[in-house]
Motif scaffolding. Structure first.
Motif, PDB file in Angstrom:
ATOM      1  N   TYR A  13       0.832  -1.207   0.000  1.00  0.00           N
ATOM      2  CA  TYR A  13       0.000   0.000   0.000  1.00  0.00           C
ATOM      3  C   TYR A  13       0.868   1.259   0.000  1.00  0.00           C
ATOM      4  CZ  TYR A  13      -3.064   3.751   1.267  1.00  0.00           C
ATOM      5  OH  TYR A  13      -3.715   4.948   1.261  1.00  0.00           O
ATOM      6  N   SER A  17       0.648   3.954  -3.040  1.00  0.00           N
ATOM      7  CA  SER A  17       0.047   5.250  -2.727  1.00  0.00           C
ATOM      8  C   SER A  17       1.039   6.408  -2.720  1.00  0.00           C
ATOM      9  CB  SER A  17      -0.661   5.184  -1.366  1.00  0.00           C
ATOM     10  OG  SER A  17       0.271   4.996  -0.322  1.00  0.00           O
ATOM     11  N   GLU A  20       0.261   9.344  -5.347  1.00  0.00           N
ATOM     12  CA  GLU A  20      -0.940  10.101  -4.973  1.00  0.00           C
ATOM     13  C   GLU A  20      -0.687  10.915  -3.705  1.00  0.00           C
ATOM     14  OE1 GLU A  20      -4.999  11.342  -5.381  1.00  0.00           O
ATOM     15  OE2 GLU A  20      -3.426  10.657  -6.716  1.00  0.00           O
ATOM     16  N   PHE A  21       0.018  10.320  -2.758  1.00  0.00           N
ATOM     17  CA  PHE A  21       0.352  11.025  -1.522  1.00  0.00           C
ATOM     18  C   PHE A  21       1.193  12.263  -1.824  1.00  0.00           C
ATOM     19  CE2 PHE A  21       3.254  11.716   2.081  1.00  0.00           C
ATOM     20  CZ  PHE A  21       2.327  11.976   3.077  1.00  0.00           C
ATOM     21  N   ILE A  81      -5.435   9.792   3.107  1.00  0.00           N
ATOM     22  CA  ILE A  81      -4.332   8.962   2.628  1.00  0.00           C
ATOM     23  C   ILE A  81      -3.173   8.982   3.613  1.00  0.00           C
ATOM     24  CG2 ILE A  81      -3.107  10.635   1.184  1.00  0.00           C
ATOM     25  CD1 ILE A  81      -2.825   8.448  -0.929  1.00  0.00           C
ATOM     26  N   LYS A  84      -4.081   6.555   6.372  1.00  0.00           N
ATOM     27  CA  LYS A  84      -3.919   5.167   5.915  1.00  0.00           C
ATOM     28  C   LYS A  84      -2.441   4.788   5.839  1.00  0.00           C
ATOM     29  CE  LYS A  84      -8.164   4.757   3.207  1.00  0.00           C
ATOM     30  NZ  LYS A  84      -8.723   4.570   1.843  1.00  0.00           N
ATOM     31  N   ARG A  85      -1.619   5.711   5.381  1.00  0.00           N
ATOM     32  CA  ARG A  85      -0.183   5.423   5.304  1.00  0.00           C
ATOM     33  C   ARG A  85       0.420   5.301   6.699  1.00  0.00           C
ATOM     34  NH1 ARG A  85       2.641   6.018   0.664  1.00  0.00           N
ATOM     35  NH2 ARG A  85       4.429   6.913   1.758  1.00  0.00           N
TER      36      ARG A  85
END
Length: 108
Positions: A13, A17, A20-21, A81, A84-85
C-alpha cells in the motif's frame, strides 16, 4: 491473514500510494499561496473602488469559492491517505517488533 502477510500488504500500500500522496501533499502545501494569488487577481479585476471593497468582492467571487471548495476536498483526501499510510507504517513496525521478539526466543 498472518502478521507477515499484513506487513507485506501494508508495504504494498505504501508503494502504491506514494505518487498520490506526493501529489496531494504538494497541492495542500501550495494551495494557500494559490488562493492568495487568485484573491489578488480577482481584486484587481473587480470594479469596486476601495481596497476593502475589492478584497471583499474577490472573496465573494464564485471562482474563489470554487477554489476554497477544491482546497477543502484536497485537504480531506490528503488527510485520509496520510492516515492510511500512518496505519500501514504502524502495521510494519508492529511486525518488526513481533519478528524481533520471536528471533530472541520470546513467544508472542
Amino acid at each position: 491473514m498472518n502478521y507477515l502477510e499484513k506487513a507485506e500488504a501494508a508495504l504494498d500500500y505504501l508503494e502504491l500510494s506514494e505518487n498520490e500522496f506526493s501529489r496531494l501533499k504538494a497541492l495542500v502545501k501550495y494551495a494557500p499561496d494559490r488562493l492568495k494569488v487568485l484573491s489578488s487577481t480577482l481584486a484587481l479585476e473587480s470594479s469596486e473602488k476601495s481596497v476593502t471593497g475589492k478584497h471583499t468582492a474577490s472573496l465573494a467571487h464564485p471562482d474563489y469559492e470554487a477554489a476554497i471548495d477544491a482546497y477543502e476536498t484536497v485537504t480531506k483526501e490528503f488527510n485520509l491517505i496520510q492516515a492510511k499510510r500512518n496505519r500501514a507504517e504502524l502495521t510494519i513496525e508492529f511486525w518488526r517488533s513481533l519478528n524481533s521478539a520471536q528471533k530472541l526466543g520470546n513467544p508472542v
